[in-house]
Design an enzyme around this catalytic site. Structure first.
Site, PDB file in Angstrom:
ATOM      1  N   HIS A  20       0.845  -1.192   0.000  1.00 15.28           N
ATOM      2  CA  HIS A  20       0.000   0.000   0.000  1.00 15.28           C
ATOM      3  C   HIS A  20       0.885   1.248   0.000  1.00 15.28           C
ATOM      4  O   HIS A  20       2.049   1.192   0.367  1.00 15.28           O
ATOM      5  CB  HIS A  20      -0.918   0.010   1.235  1.00 15.28           C
ATOM      6  CG  HIS A  20      -0.168   0.064   2.527  1.00 15.28           C
ATOM      7  ND1 HIS A  20       0.316  -1.066   3.145  1.00 15.28           N
ATOM      8  CD2 HIS A  20       0.208   1.110   3.304  1.00 15.28           C
ATOM      9  CE1 HIS A  20       0.951  -0.721   4.252  1.00 15.28           C
ATOM     10  NE2 HIS A  20       0.911   0.598   4.376  1.00 15.28           N
ATOM     11  N   HIS A 107       5.793   6.687  -1.705  1.00 19.83           N
ATOM     12  CA  HIS A 107       6.459   5.402  -1.895  1.00 19.83           C
ATOM     13  C   HIS A 107       5.597   4.274  -1.342  1.00 19.83           C
ATOM     14  O   HIS A 107       4.752   4.482  -0.483  1.00 19.83           O
ATOM     15  CB  HIS A 107       7.831   5.376  -1.219  1.00 19.83           C
ATOM     16  CG  HIS A 107       7.753   5.421   0.263  1.00 19.83           C
ATOM     17  ND1 HIS A 107       7.543   6.606   0.959  1.00 19.83           N
ATOM     18  CD2 HIS A 107       7.824   4.438   1.191  1.00 19.83           C
ATOM     19  CE1 HIS A 107       7.500   6.340   2.244  1.00 19.83           C
ATOM     20  NE2 HIS A 107       7.670   5.033   2.425  1.00 19.83           N
TER      21      HIS A 107
END
Length: 176
Positions: A20, A107
């Site tokens: 995620h 990220h």
């Protein structure tokens, strides 16, 4: 991850179902605050339209040559992603969560290096090899508040709330 894991480096790789994007790590949170966090999320993203983000480039924190956290970054769509993060800072800081003083770098964590020098040079070479890796793009339409519970197999995530971009509040895993 399969390509990166082909080294002797001691890395705890993230399970595919747990991948995620992290907008903000809140840490330990009192369950009574969850509804207010969800409301703050909804307020923060109410004026932000859905956008597309390109998933691209493998990197590491603190650096590719000294990896501690291996991640997949963004190409196109980075600025709207940063704007999404920044839009949450105000509402969450009002609830007592510290604002980030560094510029947010979108990220997706792929793995965490365990303390072992063995294989680090190999891993650094792989990170460099995949620094311009293109993993396609995806539409960002909502943000989710997760609770993470750690056990021996790694983290297990539970959805506590959702906030669709551009608008309404949806609390709980069932979306009600």
């Amino acid at each position: 991850i399969g390509q990166l894991a082909d080294t002797e480096a001691n890395v705890k790789w993230v399970a595919q179902q747990n991948l995620h994007w992290t907008l903000k790590f809140l840490g330990e949170v009192d369950s009574n605050l969850v509804p207010r966090i969800c409301q703050g999320m909804a307020e923060g993203v109410a004026g932000i339209a859905p956008f597309e983000v390109q998933t691209a480039g493998v990197g590491a924190f603190p650096s590719a040559s000294r990896p501690r956290t291996v991640w997949l970054g963004t190409g196109g769509g980075t600025e709207p992603f940063i704007g999404l993060h920044d839009a949450l800072e105000g509402p969450l800081s009002k609830l007592g969560f510290r604002k980030e003083h560094r510029r947010f770098q979108p990220h997706m964590t792929l793995g965490r290096v365990r303390r072992s020098p063995r294989g680090i040079d190999q891993l650094a070479q792989k990170i460099a090899k995949f620094s311009s890796f293109d993993a396609g793009s995806q539409q960002v339409e909502e943000i989710i508040l997760f609770s993470s519970l750690l056990d021996r197999q790694g983290p297990a995530y539970e959805v506590l709330g959702r906030a669709p971009l551009g608008g309404r509040v949806a609390n709980g895993a069932s979306g009600d």
